[in-house]
Enzyme design. Structure first.
Site, PDB file in Angstrom:
ATOM      1  N   PHE A   1      28.255  36.337  28.061  1.00  0.00           N
ATOM      2  CA  PHE A   1      29.385  37.027  28.681  1.00  0.00           C
ATOM      3  C   PHE A   1      30.685  36.248  28.560  1.00  0.00           C
ATOM      4  O   PHE A   1      31.762  36.828  28.577  1.00  0.00           O
ATOM      5  CB  PHE A   1      29.092  37.340  30.157  1.00  0.00           C
ATOM      6  CG  PHE A   1      28.795  36.130  31.000  1.00  0.00           C
ATOM      7  CD1 PHE A   1      27.511  35.619  31.064  1.00  0.00           C
ATOM      8  CD2 PHE A   1      29.803  35.507  31.713  1.00  0.00           C
ATOM      9  CE1 PHE A   1      27.238  34.496  31.835  1.00  0.00           C
ATOM     10  CE2 PHE A   1      29.540  34.387  32.498  1.00  0.00           C
ATOM     11  CZ  PHE A   1      28.250  33.875  32.550  1.00  0.00           C
TER      12      PHE A   1
ATOM     13  N   TYR B   1      35.602   2.251  38.954  1.00  0.00           N
ATOM     14  CA  TYR B   1      34.485   2.866  38.231  1.00  0.00           C
ATOM     15  C   TYR B   1      33.276   3.023  39.149  1.00  0.00           C
ATOM     16  O   TYR B   1      32.593   4.047  39.125  1.00  0.00           O
ATOM     17  CB  TYR B   1      34.090   2.019  37.010  1.00  0.00           C
ATOM     18  CG  TYR B   1      33.052   2.727  36.169  1.00  0.00           C
ATOM     19  CD1 TYR B   1      33.449   3.613  35.173  1.00  0.00           C
ATOM     20  CD2 TYR B   1      31.694   2.542  36.411  1.00  0.00           C
ATOM     21  CE1 TYR B   1      32.503   4.304  34.439  1.00  0.00           C
ATOM     22  CE2 TYR B   1      30.747   3.239  35.678  1.00  0.00           C
ATOM     23  CZ  TYR B   1      31.153   4.113  34.688  1.00  0.00           C
ATOM     24  OH  TYR B   1      30.218   4.802  33.967  1.00  0.00           O
TER      25      TYR B   1
ATOM     26  N   LYS C   1      34.023  26.563  44.837  1.00  0.00           N
ATOM     27  CA  LYS C   1      34.057  27.801  45.647  1.00  0.00           C
ATOM     28  C   LYS C   1      34.421  27.425  47.086  1.00  0.00           C
ATOM     29  O   LYS C   1      35.572  27.124  47.359  1.00  0.00           O
ATOM     30  CB  LYS C   1      32.714  28.525  45.561  1.00  0.00           C
ATOM     31  CG  LYS C   1      32.003  28.430  44.208  1.00  0.00           C
ATOM     32  CD  LYS C   1      32.652  29.244  43.109  1.00  0.00           C
ATOM     33  CE  LYS C   1      32.054  28.988  41.726  1.00  0.00           C
ATOM     34  NZ  LYS C   1      30.671  29.289  41.499  1.00  0.00           N
TER      35      LYS C   1
ATOM     36  N   ARG D   1      29.858  42.119  35.526  1.00  0.00           N
ATOM     37  CA  ARG D   1      28.575  41.630  36.018  1.00  0.00           C
ATOM     38  C   ARG D   1      27.566  42.758  35.796  1.00  0.00           C
ATOM     39  O   ARG D   1      27.270  43.529  36.692  1.00  0.00           O
ATOM     40  CB  ARG D   1      28.659  41.238  37.508  1.00  0.00           C
ATOM     41  CG  ARG D   1      29.270  39.869  37.749  1.00  0.00           C
ATOM     42  CD  ARG D   1      28.473  38.778  37.076  1.00  0.00           C
ATOM     43  NE  ARG D   1      28.967  37.418  37.309  1.00  0.00           N
ATOM     44  CZ  ARG D   1      28.895  36.435  36.418  1.00  0.00           C
ATOM     45  NH1 ARG D   1      28.429  36.660  35.207  1.00  0.00           N
ATOM     46  NH2 ARG D   1      29.291  35.231  36.705  1.00  0.00           N
TER      47      ARG D   1
ATOM     48  N   PHE E   1      21.111  33.566  39.247  1.00  0.00           N
ATOM     49  CA  PHE E   1      22.498  33.284  38.901  1.00  0.00           C
ATOM     50  C   PHE E   1      22.486  32.735  37.484  1.00  0.00           C
ATOM     51  O   PHE E   1      21.578  32.001  37.104  1.00  0.00           O
ATOM     52  CB  PHE E   1      23.167  32.303  39.878  1.00  0.00           C
ATOM     53  CG  PHE E   1      24.610  32.111  39.539  1.00  0.00           C
ATOM     54  CD1 PHE E   1      25.529  33.113  39.842  1.00  0.00           C
ATOM     55  CD2 PHE E   1      25.049  30.993  38.855  1.00  0.00           C
ATOM     56  CE1 PHE E   1      26.862  32.983  39.469  1.00  0.00           C
ATOM     57  CE2 PHE E   1      26.384  30.860  38.481  1.00  0.00           C
ATOM     58  CZ  PHE E   1      27.291  31.855  38.795  1.00  0.00           C
ATOM     59  N   THR E   2      23.522  33.073  36.726  1.00  0.00           N
ATOM     60  CA  THR E   2      23.546  32.794  35.282  1.00  0.00           C
ATOM     61  C   THR E   2      23.176  31.348  34.937  1.00  0.00           C
ATOM     62  O   THR E   2      22.182  31.101  34.245  1.00  0.00           O
ATOM     63  CB  THR E   2      24.940  33.115  34.708  1.00  0.00           C
ATOM     64  OG1 THR E   2      25.925  32.424  35.487  1.00  0.00           O
ATOM     65  CG2 THR E   2      25.211  34.606  34.764  1.00  0.00           C
TER      66      THR E   2
ATOM     67  N   ASP F   1      21.148  27.082  46.857  1.00  0.00           N
ATOM     68  CA  ASP F   1      22.384  27.105  46.081  1.00  0.00           C
ATOM     69  C   ASP F   1      23.477  27.280  47.128  1.00  0.00           C
ATOM     70  O   ASP F   1      23.758  28.379  47.582  1.00  0.00           O
ATOM     71  CB  ASP F   1      22.374  28.250  45.070  1.00  0.00           C
ATOM     72  CG  ASP F   1      23.658  28.271  44.234  1.00  0.00           C
ATOM     73  OD1 ASP F   1      24.650  27.643  44.663  1.00  0.00           O
ATOM     74  OD2 ASP F   1      23.667  28.922  43.177  1.00  0.00           O
TER      75      ASP F   1
HETATM   76  C1  LIG Z   1      29.715  29.079  40.406  1.00  0.00           C
HETATM   77  C2  LIG Z   1      28.316  29.112  40.797  1.00  0.00           C
HETATM   78  C3  LIG Z   1      27.392  28.209  40.272  1.00  0.00           C
HETATM   79  C4  LIG Z   1      27.721  27.220  39.175  1.00  0.00           C
HETATM   80  O1  LIG Z   1      28.715  26.329  39.522  1.00  0.00           O
HETATM   81  P1  LIG Z   1      29.777  25.760  38.462  1.00  0.00           P
HETATM   82  O2  LIG Z   1      30.623  24.857  39.293  1.00  0.00           O
HETATM   83  O3  LIG Z   1      30.521  26.915  37.901  1.00  0.00           O
HETATM   84  O4  LIG Z   1      29.018  25.030  37.419  1.00  0.00           O
HETATM   85  C5  LIG Z   1      26.094  28.277  40.724  1.00  0.00           C
HETATM   86  N1  LIG Z   1      25.714  29.179  41.640  1.00  0.00           N
HETATM   87  C6  LIG Z   1      26.571  30.067  42.166  1.00  0.00           C
HETATM   88  C7  LIG Z   1      26.113  31.051  43.176  1.00  0.00           C
HETATM   89  C8  LIG Z   1      27.898  30.070  41.755  1.00  0.00           C
HETATM   90  O5  LIG Z   1      28.732  30.981  42.270  1.00  0.00           O
END
Ligand SMILES: *Cc1c(COP(=O)(O)O)cnc(C)c1O
Length: 475
Positions: free
Chosen positions: A467, A90, A276, A400, A142-143, A233
């Site tokens: 979306f 843990y 990613k 998008r 970004f969303t 980011d």
């Molecule tokens: C995917 C993504 C996020 C968010 O990450 P999650 O792992 O999906 O929560 C933030 N910024 C960018 C540019 C992304 O592509």
């Protein structure tokens, strides 16, 4: 040296063949996952059942899945082997310390707080630094990033260069910050009301476009004189580093890993989605250099994610991510990963299909406004195009455009983004060149049938990040 007759004859015989030498992926396949092909009739029904939203399709009904490159990468044998070394304690798992050391080594930040994925890190940094009435500039929204800033009471302000909104502007660094716009915002609202600037690298919503080293350096300098932090980011920062190596003077001989480290050095911290660049199916982190911010984050993470040495991840997932980071910064890997995206994009360019130029790092973006000039944005051209593509071949893409942009928090009206795009996102190490060919041919077929297409109407709209779950019907 003059050619001998025999050599000249050999050269002539080879003439129909390409003179360049091809390269191939720096891996071979060890395990395969069968794909299911479906009929057009079945896809028509699936489209209706899914409300013409590709997020609501079942993956069993999809042939080539280009919805996202998030969490869809193929892990290496080394990563899978690491999964067996999961230390599921843990607290204080050894996999956490390996992950922490790997992030410190390759990204260069001092403190690391693991989170279940990127948005977990975005929540933490927004809660800590953004207070009601503040402004958070960024190189395009970004969303999830913007939503967390808004939920913390902040207002996002786009300070990306104008060209980023023009799909035809073929420039090397379309993800750059417009320094004048950033300076103007500081003058207008005052530096005290700007806790940090978010730097996306590459910029997902602009088509995976990179930001240059010179630009982030200048942003950092300007921010610093005003006491404003730079929060990266870093989700696709390794891909961004590859573009700097390819395009920015002075970097051609530097490794992706070296460039990444320098790049991160112009920021005070980062949020990261490991799904990613880092080649894993789940995971993320927040990293900062400021001890006070770290302490608050490692306290808050307990509320939202889990203890500060696992943050919502299993030990095995942290191990896979640590190993994935090391693999992700290899030049060979990046050449093949982005090379595949460029291959698909170049085919479409050669055939005259309108796409965002230049081709970005993780995806090819179809310009839906150019496909369907007969549709207004209220008829959701990008949503329509994604549905048409699925119906043609079972290739799943993502909208998008106006649906992703959502509604303005104050006026309640649709936000009308300049770009109305469909994203063909390429998972890492998953599909072959033949899959890219099939995809390109289907896009061409949809392009050729563009004149007969009518749009969609939205029949269900969720409150947040619509979306993902909105439903549509054909007009
Ligand atoms: C995917 C993504 C996020 C968010 O990450 P999650 O792992 O999906 O929560 C933030 N910024 C960018 C540019 C992304 O592509």
């Amino acid at each position: 040296m003059a050619k001998t007759p025999a050599a000249a004859r050999d050269a002539a015989a080879l003439a129909p063949f390409p003179t360049r030498r091809s390269w191939a992926e720096p891996w071979k396949v060890k395990v395969v996952e069968p794909l299911r092909m479906t009929t057009r009739k079945a896809r028509e029904k699936a489209n209706i059942d899914a409300g013409f939203n590709t997020f609501l399709l079942r993956s069993a009904d999809v042939y080539i899945d280009l919805l996202t490159d998030s969490g869809t990468s193929a892990m290496s044998d080394g990563q899978w082997a690491g999964m067996m070394l999961g230390d599921e304690a843990y607290a204080g798992s050894r996999n956490f310390y390996n992950l922490e050391a790997t992030i410190q080594k390759y990204y260069g930040y001092t403190y690391v707080v693991p989170t279940h994925q990127g948005r977990g890190a975005e929540n933490l940094i927004s809660q800590i630094l953004v207070k009601p009435g503040m402004y958070v500039p960024g190189n395009m929204y970004f969303t999830t990033t913007r939503l967390h800033q808004e939920l913390a009471g902040g207002t996002f302000v786009d300070v990306i260069v104008k060209e980023a909104h023009d799909p035809a502007a073929d420039l090397p660094f379309k993800g750059n910050v417009d320094l004048d716009a950033f300076a103007a915002l500081i003058r207008k609202v005052g530096a005290k009301k700007i806790p940090y600037i978010t730097i996306g690298a590459t910029v997902n919503m602009a088509g995976g476009q990179p930001i240059s080293m010179a630009n982030i350096k200048a942003v950092h300098a300007l921010a610093k004189t005003h006491g404003i932090k730079v929060i990266l980011d870093a989700t696709r920062a390794v891909e961004n580093a590859w573009f700097i190596q390819q395009r920015e003077p002075g970097y051609a001989r530097k490794s992706v890993a070296t460039i990444l480290r320098e790049f991160c050095g112009y920021s005070d911290g980062c949020t990261m989605s490991g799904k990613k660049d880092a080649l894993v199916n789940i995971g993320g982190w927040l990293a900062v250099n400021d001890r006070d911010v770290y302490e608050e984050a490692s306290n808050l993470v307990v509320v939202y994610e889990g203890l500060h040495t696992y943050g919502g991840m299993a030990g095995r997932d942290m191990e896979a991510m640590a190993r994935g980071i090391v693999e992700s910064v290899q030049d060979d890997h990046m050449r093949a990963r982005i090379g595949q995206v460029q291959y698909l994009g170049q085919k479409l360019i050669d055939w005259g299909v309108p796409i965002v130029r230049p081709v970005g790092g993780h995806a090819v973006y179809l310009d839906a406004k150019a496909f369907y000039p007969q549709l207004t944005q209220d008829q959701f051209p990008a949503q329509t195009l994604a549905a048409e593509l699925y119906e043609d071949s079972g290739v799943r893409a993502m909208e998008r455009g106006v649906v992703s942009a959502g509604r303005d928090a104050k006026t309640g009206k649709h936000r009308y983004p300049k770009l109305e795009l469909v994203r063909l996102t390429i998972p890492r190490r998953v599909y072959t060149q033949a899959h890219m060919d099939v995809t390109a041919e289907s896009v061409l077929a949809v392009w050729q049938q563009r004149a007969r297409v009518r749009g969609l109407t939205m029949v269900y709209e969720p409150k947040y990040l619509r979306f993902f779950q909105a439903r549509f019907e054909r007009l």
